[in-house]
Design a protein around this motif. Structure first.
Motif, PDB file in Angstrom:
ATOM      1  N   VAL A   1       9.886 -42.521 -31.322  1.00 58.55           N
ATOM      2  CA  VAL A   1      10.933 -42.149 -30.544  1.00 58.55           C
ATOM      3  C   VAL A   1      11.475 -42.759 -29.421  1.00 58.55           C
ATOM      4  CG1 VAL A   1      10.462 -39.892 -31.700  1.00 58.55           C
ATOM      5  CG2 VAL A   1       9.735 -40.584 -29.501  1.00 58.55           C
ATOM      6  N   PHE A   2      12.794 -42.306 -28.997  1.00 58.80           N
ATOM      7  CA  PHE A   2      13.372 -43.140 -27.628  1.00 58.80           C
ATOM      8  C   PHE A   2      12.960 -42.096 -26.486  1.00 58.80           C
ATOM      9  CE2 PHE A   2      15.759 -44.959 -31.140  1.00 58.80           C
ATOM     10  CZ  PHE A   2      15.432 -46.293 -30.781  1.00 58.80           C
ATOM     11  N   GLU A   3      12.650 -40.809 -26.539  1.00 63.93           N
ATOM     12  CA  GLU A   3      12.631 -39.882 -25.284  1.00 63.93           C
ATOM     13  C   GLU A   3      11.334 -39.053 -25.641  1.00 63.93           C
ATOM     14  OE1 GLU A   3      15.959 -37.185 -25.699  1.00 63.93           O
ATOM     15  OE2 GLU A   3      17.529 -38.934 -25.137  1.00 63.93           O
ATOM     16  N   ARG A   4      10.852 -38.735 -24.360  1.00 57.49           N
ATOM     17  CA  ARG A   4       9.656 -37.966 -24.249  1.00 57.49           C
ATOM     18  C   ARG A   4       9.768 -36.644 -24.210  1.00 57.49           C
ATOM     19  NH1 ARG A   4       4.724 -39.661 -22.507  1.00 57.49           N
ATOM     20  NH2 ARG A   4       4.166 -41.826 -22.020  1.00 57.49           N
ATOM     21  N   ALA A   5      10.632 -36.224 -24.345  1.00 56.61           N
ATOM     22  CA  ALA A   5      11.131 -34.839 -24.331  1.00 56.61           C
ATOM     23  C   ALA A   5      10.646 -34.093 -25.624  1.00 56.61           C
ATOM     24  CB  ALA A   5      12.803 -34.360 -24.340  1.00 56.61           C
ATOM     25  N   GLY A   6       9.724 -33.077 -25.328  1.00 53.90           N
ATOM     26  CA  GLY A   6       8.927 -32.259 -26.453  1.00 53.90           C
ATOM     27  C   GLY A   6       8.005 -33.162 -27.010  1.00 53.90           C
ATOM     28  N   VAL A   7       7.353 -34.018 -26.370  1.00 51.23           N
ATOM     29  CA  VAL A   7       6.448 -34.966 -26.972  1.00 51.23           C
ATOM     30  C   VAL A   7       4.948 -34.263 -27.433  1.00 51.23           C
ATOM     31  CG1 VAL A   7       5.152 -35.593 -24.814  1.00 51.23           C
ATOM     32  CG2 VAL A   7       5.204 -37.302 -26.939  1.00 51.23           C
ATOM     33  N   GLU A   8       4.716 -33.106 -26.799  1.00 47.79           N
ATOM     34  CA  GLU A   8       3.634 -32.312 -26.964  1.00 47.79           C
ATOM     35  C   GLU A   8       3.755 -31.640 -28.254  1.00 47.79           C
ATOM     36  OE1 GLU A   8       5.101 -32.289 -23.957  1.00 47.79           O
ATOM     37  OE2 GLU A   8       3.485 -33.285 -22.636  1.00 47.79           O
ATOM     38  N   GLU A   9       4.966 -31.182 -28.641  1.00 48.43           N
ATOM     39  CA  GLU A   9       5.106 -30.348 -29.908  1.00 48.43           C
ATOM     40  C   GLU A   9       5.309 -31.430 -30.960  1.00 48.43           C
ATOM     41  OE1 GLU A   9       8.541 -27.642 -31.904  1.00 48.43           O
ATOM     42  OE2 GLU A   9       8.762 -28.138 -29.862  1.00 48.43           O
ATOM     43  N   LEU A  10       5.891 -32.551 -30.596  1.00 45.06           N
ATOM     44  CA  LEU A  10       5.906 -33.567 -31.629  1.00 45.06           C
ATOM     45  C   LEU A  10       4.456 -34.012 -31.880  1.00 45.06           C
ATOM     46  CD1 LEU A  10       7.843 -35.701 -33.226  1.00 45.06           C
ATOM     47  CD2 LEU A  10       7.776 -37.084 -31.112  1.00 45.06           C
ATOM     48  N   GLY A  11       3.693 -34.367 -31.033  1.00 45.06           N
ATOM     49  CA  GLY A  11       2.195 -34.462 -31.271  1.00 45.06           C
ATOM     50  C   GLY A  11       1.496 -33.685 -32.100  1.00 45.06           C
ATOM     51  N   ARG A  12       1.455 -32.358 -31.767  1.00 41.26           N
ATOM     52  CA  ARG A  12       1.214 -31.246 -32.715  1.00 41.26           C
ATOM     53  C   ARG A  12       1.452 -31.411 -34.109  1.00 41.26           C
ATOM     54  NH1 ARG A  12       1.722 -28.353 -27.803  1.00 41.26           N
ATOM     55  NH2 ARG A  12       3.680 -27.529 -28.430  1.00 41.26           N
ATOM     56  N   THR A  13       2.805 -31.790 -34.165  1.00 37.53           N
ATOM     57  CA  THR A  13       3.290 -31.747 -35.605  1.00 37.53           C
ATOM     58  C   THR A  13       3.000 -33.009 -36.507  1.00 37.53           C
ATOM     59  OG1 THR A  13       5.311 -30.942 -34.907  1.00 37.53           O
ATOM     60  CG2 THR A  13       5.406 -32.174 -36.875  1.00 37.53           C
ATOM     61  N   VAL A  14       2.728 -33.996 -35.733  1.00 44.88           N
ATOM     62  CA  VAL A  14       1.967 -35.211 -36.343  1.00 44.88           C
ATOM     63  C   VAL A  14       0.573 -35.127 -36.457  1.00 44.88           C
ATOM     64  CG1 VAL A  14       1.433 -37.634 -35.505  1.00 44.88           C
ATOM     65  CG2 VAL A  14       3.743 -36.928 -34.971  1.00 44.88           C
ATOM     66  N   ALA A  15      -0.020 -34.629 -35.724  1.00 42.60           N
ATOM     67  CA  ALA A  15      -1.685 -34.206 -36.039  1.00 42.60           C
ATOM     68  C   ALA A  15      -1.713 -33.370 -37.084  1.00 42.60           C
ATOM     69  CB  ALA A  15      -2.126 -33.546 -34.678  1.00 42.60           C
ATOM     70  N   ALA A  16      -0.630 -32.230 -37.444  1.00 43.53           N
ATOM     71  CA  ALA A  16      -1.079 -31.465 -38.483  1.00 43.53           C
ATOM     72  C   ALA A  16      -0.710 -31.985 -40.012  1.00 43.53           C
ATOM     73  CB  ALA A  16       0.126 -30.305 -38.264  1.00 43.53           C
ATOM     74  N   THR A  17       0.272 -33.089 -39.797  1.00 35.72           N
ATOM     75  CA  THR A  17       0.410 -33.917 -40.904  1.00 35.72           C
ATOM     76  C   THR A  17      -0.592 -34.950 -41.297  1.00 35.72           C
ATOM     77  OG1 THR A  17       3.064 -33.946 -40.528  1.00 35.72           O
ATOM     78  CG2 THR A  17       2.240 -35.552 -42.109  1.00 35.72           C
ATOM     79  N   ALA A  18      -1.114 -35.372 -40.269  1.00 32.65           N
ATOM     80  CA  ALA A  18      -2.446 -36.156 -40.567  1.00 32.65           C
ATOM     81  C   ALA A  18      -3.687 -35.282 -41.253  1.00 32.65           C
ATOM     82  CB  ALA A  18      -2.762 -36.969 -39.376  1.00 32.65           C
TER      83      ALA A  18
END
Length: 220
Positions: A195-212
Motif C-alpha cells: 500500500v501507499f499509506e500507513r493509515a489503518g496499518v494495524e487493522e490491515l495487519g490483522r486482516t492479513v494475519a487472518a488470511t494467512a
C-alpha cells in the motif's frame, strides 16, 4: 557446474527481465559470450519452446515455460488463489504470496492486483529480494526465536503477528505481511499487501494475519 547450462539459464533470467525482447547481440554482450555461442544457445532454447522470436525478430520467452512452471507449488497456489483474490478486493491493494528460497531469499510466487482500484502497486511474480529486506521476509523471521541484533521490526512483528516495512523493496511502498502457519517445520510462506499509506496499518495487519491463518488451516 555446466557452463553451457549456466549460460542457458542466464539467458532465460535475462529475458524475464526484458519482456520487450533482446537481440542475439544484446544477449551475447550481457552474459559475456561470443555472438556465435549466444546464437547456438538461443537456437537450443527455441527448440524446446523456452524462447521464441517476435515479429521484430527479438528474442522473448516462450510458451514452453508455462508447462514447466505449472506444477511448481501447484497445491499452494490453488488453495491460496481465492484467498488472495478476496484479500485484494477487501483491502483494494496488491496482494502477494511469497516463499522462502534457500537460506536468505524471498521469491514472489503469486501477485494479485485489485480490480477497479484507481491506484495500486504493480510488480511481477518471480521477483526476489533478501529475507532481511521487506515485510514478507521479516514476518518469517519473527516466527523464530529472538536473535542477537535482530531488527526492531522483527521484534515488533513477533508481538503483533505481522510485519510492517516501508520503502525497502519498492520505494515509497509500505509492505504488511504475516507468516502462513504450518505444522511441518518452520514457516516458509507469507502473505502480504503493498500500500501507499500507513493509515489503518494495524487493522490491515490483522486482516492479513487472518488470511494467512486461513491458508495455514487449508494446507493442514
Amino acid at each position: 557446474m555446466s557452463k553451457t547450462l549456466h549460460h542457458g539459464l542466464l539467458i532465460l533470467r535475462l529475458l524475464s527481465e526484458h519482456p520487450g525482447g533482446l537481440t542475439v547481440a544484446d544477449i551475447a554482450e550481457r552474459i559475456g559470450v561470443h555472438r556465435t555461442v549466444a546464437h547456438r544457445l538461443v537456437r537450443t532454447l527455441e527448440a524446446h519452446q523456452l524462447c521464441r522470436r517476435d515479429h521484430h525478430r527479438r528474442i522473448v520467452l516462450g510458451t514452453g515455460l508455462v508447462t514447466l512452471a505449472e506444477p511448481v507449488e501447484q497445491d499452494l497456489r490453488t488453495l491460496a488463489r481465492p484467498l488472495l483474490d478476496e484479500l485484494a478486493e477487501a483491502t483494494r491493494a496488491t496482494v502477494h504470496l511469497m516463499v522462502r528460497e534457500g537460506a536468505g531469499d524471498m521469491r514472489a510466487l503469486m501477485v494479485v492486483e485489485p480490480r477497479g482500484a484507481r491506484v495500486h502497486v504493480s510488480f511481477r511474480p518471480g521477483q526476489t529480494h533478501s529475507i532481511e529486506q521487506g515485510s514478507a521476509g521479516l514476518a518469517l523471521l519473527a516466527v523464530g526465536p529472538p536473535r542477537d541484533g535482530e531488527r526492531p521490526e522483527v521484534t515488533e512483528a513477533r508481538t503483533q503477528g505481522f510485519a510492517v516495512t516501508e520503502g525497502e523493496v519498492i520505494p515509497a511502498v509500505i509492505g504488511v505481511s504475516a507468516a502462513v502457519p504450518t505444522h511441518r517445520g518452520d514457516p516458509t510462506t507469507s502473505i502480504g499487501v503493498s500500500v501507499f499509506e500507513r493509515a489503518g496499518v494495524e487493522e490491515l495487519g490483522r486482516t492479513v494475519a487472518a488470511t494467512a491463518a486461513r491458508l495455514g488451516e487449508l494446507l493442514g
